[in-house]
Scaffold this active site. Structure first.
Site, PDB file in Angstrom:
ATOM      1  N   LYS A 182     -39.057   2.432   1.946  1.00 49.51           N
ATOM      2  CA  LYS A 182     -39.926   2.644   2.842  1.00 49.51           C
ATOM      3  C   LYS A 182     -39.149   3.450   4.291  1.00 49.51           C
ATOM      4  CE  LYS A 182     -39.359  -2.139   4.404  1.00 49.51           C
ATOM      5  NZ  LYS A 182     -39.923  -3.459   4.428  1.00 49.51           N
ATOM      6  N   ARG A 201     -47.907 -13.146   8.070  1.00 53.34           N
ATOM      7  CA  ARG A 201     -47.847 -11.793   8.084  1.00 53.34           C
ATOM      8  C   ARG A 201     -48.925 -11.098   7.118  1.00 53.34           C
ATOM      9  NH1 ARG A 201     -42.323  -7.986   7.758  1.00 53.34           N
ATOM     10  NH2 ARG A 201     -43.321  -7.785   5.710  1.00 53.34           N
ATOM     11  N   HIS A 220     -43.578 -12.996   0.270  1.00 49.80           N
ATOM     12  CA  HIS A 220     -42.428 -12.487   1.096  1.00 49.80           C
ATOM     13  C   HIS A 220     -41.922 -13.712   1.944  1.00 49.80           C
ATOM     14  CE1 HIS A 220     -39.886  -9.521   2.647  1.00 49.80           C
ATOM     15  NE2 HIS A 220     -40.663  -9.503   3.940  1.00 49.80           N
ATOM     16  N   ARG A 265     -36.980  -7.572  -4.744  1.00 48.84           N
ATOM     17  CA  ARG A 265     -37.207  -6.248  -3.709  1.00 48.84           C
ATOM     18  C   ARG A 265     -35.992  -6.188  -2.996  1.00 48.84           C
ATOM     19  NH1 ARG A 265     -41.926  -9.551  -3.038  1.00 48.84           N
ATOM     20  NH2 ARG A 265     -41.012 -10.056  -1.012  1.00 48.84           N
ATOM     21  N   TYR A 272     -24.812   6.814  34.098  1.00 48.93           N
ATOM     22  CA  TYR A 272     -25.684   6.333  35.174  1.00 48.93           C
ATOM     23  C   TYR A 272     -25.778   5.066  35.560  1.00 48.93           C
ATOM     24  CZ  TYR A 272     -28.484  10.442  33.809  1.00 48.93           C
ATOM     25  OH  TYR A 272     -28.820  11.845  33.412  1.00 48.93           O
ATOM     26  N   CYS A 311     -26.744   7.549  27.631  1.00 47.03           N
ATOM     27  CA  CYS A 311     -27.896   8.600  27.866  1.00 47.03           C
ATOM     28  C   CYS A 311     -28.654   9.374  26.981  1.00 47.03           C
ATOM     29  CB  CYS A 311     -27.157   9.651  28.900  1.00 47.03           C
ATOM     30  SG  CYS A 311     -25.912   9.022  30.055  1.00 47.03           S
ATOM     31  N   ASP A 354     -28.598  12.433  25.442  1.00 44.63           N
ATOM     32  CA  ASP A 354     -28.166  13.093  25.000  1.00 44.63           C
ATOM     33  C   ASP A 354     -26.639  12.977  24.757  1.00 44.63           C
ATOM     34  OD1 ASP A 354     -30.454  14.741  25.245  1.00 44.63           O
ATOM     35  OD2 ASP A 354     -29.760  15.295  27.127  1.00 44.63           O
TER      36      ASP A 354
HETATM   37  C1  LIG Z   1     -39.078  -4.341   4.005  1.00 43.36           C
HETATM   38  C2  LIG Z   1     -39.208  -5.213   2.829  1.00 43.36           C
HETATM   39  C3  LIG Z   1     -38.406  -5.750   1.741  1.00 43.36           C
HETATM   40  C4  LIG Z   1     -37.066  -5.375   1.712  1.00 43.36           C
HETATM   41  O1  LIG Z   1     -36.389  -6.405   2.660  1.00 43.36           O
HETATM   42  P1  LIG Z   1     -34.623  -6.172   2.598  1.00 43.36           P
HETATM   43  O2  LIG Z   1     -34.598  -7.435   3.540  1.00 43.36           O
HETATM   44  O3  LIG Z   1     -34.484  -4.880   3.269  1.00 43.36           O
HETATM   45  O4  LIG Z   1     -34.314  -6.409   1.228  1.00 43.36           O
HETATM   46  C5  LIG Z   1     -39.010  -6.616   1.040  1.00 43.36           C
HETATM   47  N1  LIG Z   1     -40.404  -7.039   0.705  1.00 43.36           N
HETATM   48  C6  LIG Z   1     -41.133  -6.492   1.623  1.00 43.36           C
HETATM   49  C7  LIG Z   1     -42.418  -7.041   1.882  1.00 43.36           C
HETATM   50  C8  LIG Z   1     -40.834  -5.610   2.810  1.00 43.36           C
HETATM   51  O5  LIG Z   1     -41.558  -5.379   3.679  1.00 43.36           O
END
Ligand SMILES: *Cc1c(COP(=O)(O)O)cnc(C)c1O
Length: 398
Positions: A47, A145, A177, A233, A279, A326, A328
């Site tokens: 992603k 979430r 998750h 994952r 700055y 800054c 750039d």
């Molecule tokens: C982004 C994401 C991951 C990957 O997580 P990492 O910590 O980068 O391995 C796995 N599962 C879900 C649902 C995510 O949103």
């Protein structure tokens, strides 16, 4: 990268050999001792343009390294991957009510459902197309979430069973998750894994027969073997960065950071004691110094929080950022380095040249390495090393 080309003002170089190495290494780390169960399949998370590394190139390299699955967040990302030529198992998990599931279902992408309403929309889209939608149900085990709340779970499962009987939906996976997997001692990890196991029992008792169950992201995959189930994952670890910097470094895990951010020094000059830099004059020289101008800034995704804190490497020497970043450009201390305009400035990379890691920039900026690699880009050129032609098209302009 050829040695003879003119280096761009500022660029990102992604090493796909490192990415393939990391996946081999992670598979090795996931291999249980004899008699301790199977090796989970790898789902590489690509992603957000492959965490800034280039979604299509990363996807192809991941498949070359044997990734059984890829995952993205949005339907658009999934469609883009398919249209770039990826044909393997692919999951996505984030939609809004106006999203059309049709194009993803048509392309054989597995979608996630969090509630009855989504399941019905998926089934309706499958009906229109005359296909069977492959759906993975997500349960919220404590992240608060995405995913079905635990209370709603039996209802979501029951609806999925009904829709399976119409032949328009097949539940292929059940997943959740973690909230705190980078802190292995956090009590939420045990709770979430227990709730996940209970949710699996509920789903299986209702008659669902998913092919895969998955819970672990990179940190859990590495640090919590009990959470590996059928698939892990892997996001950040695939890119060679540690998922749990408080616990283990990327080098300790045998991972190689795949992204290098580099620039060409634009100018070198002396400043006198008492002179302010950049700055707001948040840095004032205490003694005469030599400063170098790096032609990259927050317009290129360099975090302004790196002001006065991050370091770069010039001629093998660590050089602190002086004053504010800054839009750039920013200024570094090259006193005693012998630096000249045109020299290479390594912002972060694999560490092999003594340069900082994205993790070091994250610590300097009070954030996580994920944000450093994902946000950098802007006007920066991007190129890839270790590309191996096979299969699908590049589908990417930069
Ligand atoms: C982004 C994401 C991951 C990957 O997580 P990492 O910590 O980068 O391995 C796995 N599962 C879900 C649902 C995510 O949103």
């Amino acid at each position: 990268m050829s040695e003879t080309r003119t280096p761009p003002r500022v660029e990102i170089v992604v090493d796909l050999d490192a990415l393939r190495h990391n996946l081999r290494q992670l598979r090795e780390l996931m291999t249980p001792l004899p008699g301790e169960g199977g090796v989970p399949a790898l789902m590489v998370v690509v992603k957000a343009d492959g965490y800034g590394h280039g979604m299509h190139r990363v996807a192809r390299a991941a498949r070359q390294a044997g990734a059984e699955w890829l995952a993205v967040a949005t339907l658009d990302e999934a469609v883009a991957l398919r249209d770039g030529g990826d044909e393997g198992q692919l999951l996505c998990w984030l939609t809004v009510p106006a999203d059309d599931f049709g194009p993803t279902l048509q392309r054989g992408v597995q979608v996630s459902a969090y509630d009855v309403e989504q399941l019905d929309r998926i089934a309706a889209a499958a009906h229109v197309l005359g296909v069977v939608a492959e759906v993975q149900l997500k349960v919220d085990t404590g992240l608060s979430r995405g995913g079905s709340s635990y209370d709603a779970w039996p209802g979501v499962v029951a609806r999925a069973v009904e829709l399976e009987s119409t032949g328009r939906v097949r539940v292929t996976g059940l997943w959740s998750h973690f909230a705190c997997s980078d802190e292995p001692e956090h009590p939420a990890n045990n709770t979430q894994e227990r709730v996940f196991r209970e949710a699996l029992v509920v789903a299986e008792a209702a008659g669902l027969r998913p092919e895969v169950r998955h819970l672990a992201n990179s940190a859990a995959a590495v640090l919590r073997p009990s959470s590996r189930f059928d698939v892990v994952r892997l996001g950040i670890a695939s890119y060679g960065l540690t998922p749990a910097p408080g616990v283990v470094s990327s080098a300790e895990l045998g991972l190689r950071p795949a992204m290098t951010a580099r620039a060409t020094l634009a100018l070198v000059k002396a400043i006198a004691a008492g002179e302010g830099v950049s700055y707001g004059h948040t840095f004032v020289a205490k003694q005469p110094m030599t400063v170098g101008l790096v032609p990259a800034g927050y317009g290129d995704g360099i975090p302004r929080h790196a002001s006065n804190t991050a370091e770069v490497t010039v001629r093998g020497t660590r050089c602190p950022v002086l004053g504010r970043i800054c839009m750039d450009q920013f200024v570094v201390d090259v006193t005693g380095v012998g630096a000249e305009p045109g020299d290479e400035v390594l912002l972060f990379g694999s560490g092999e040249g003594g340069e900082p890691l994205a993790q070091d920039w994250a610590e300097a900026c009070g954030t996580i390495s994920y944000e450093i690699v994902t946000r950098i880009g802007g006007r920066m050129a991007r190129s890839w090393r270790g590309e191996r032609a096979n299969g699908f098209a590049d589908g990417e302009a930069t």
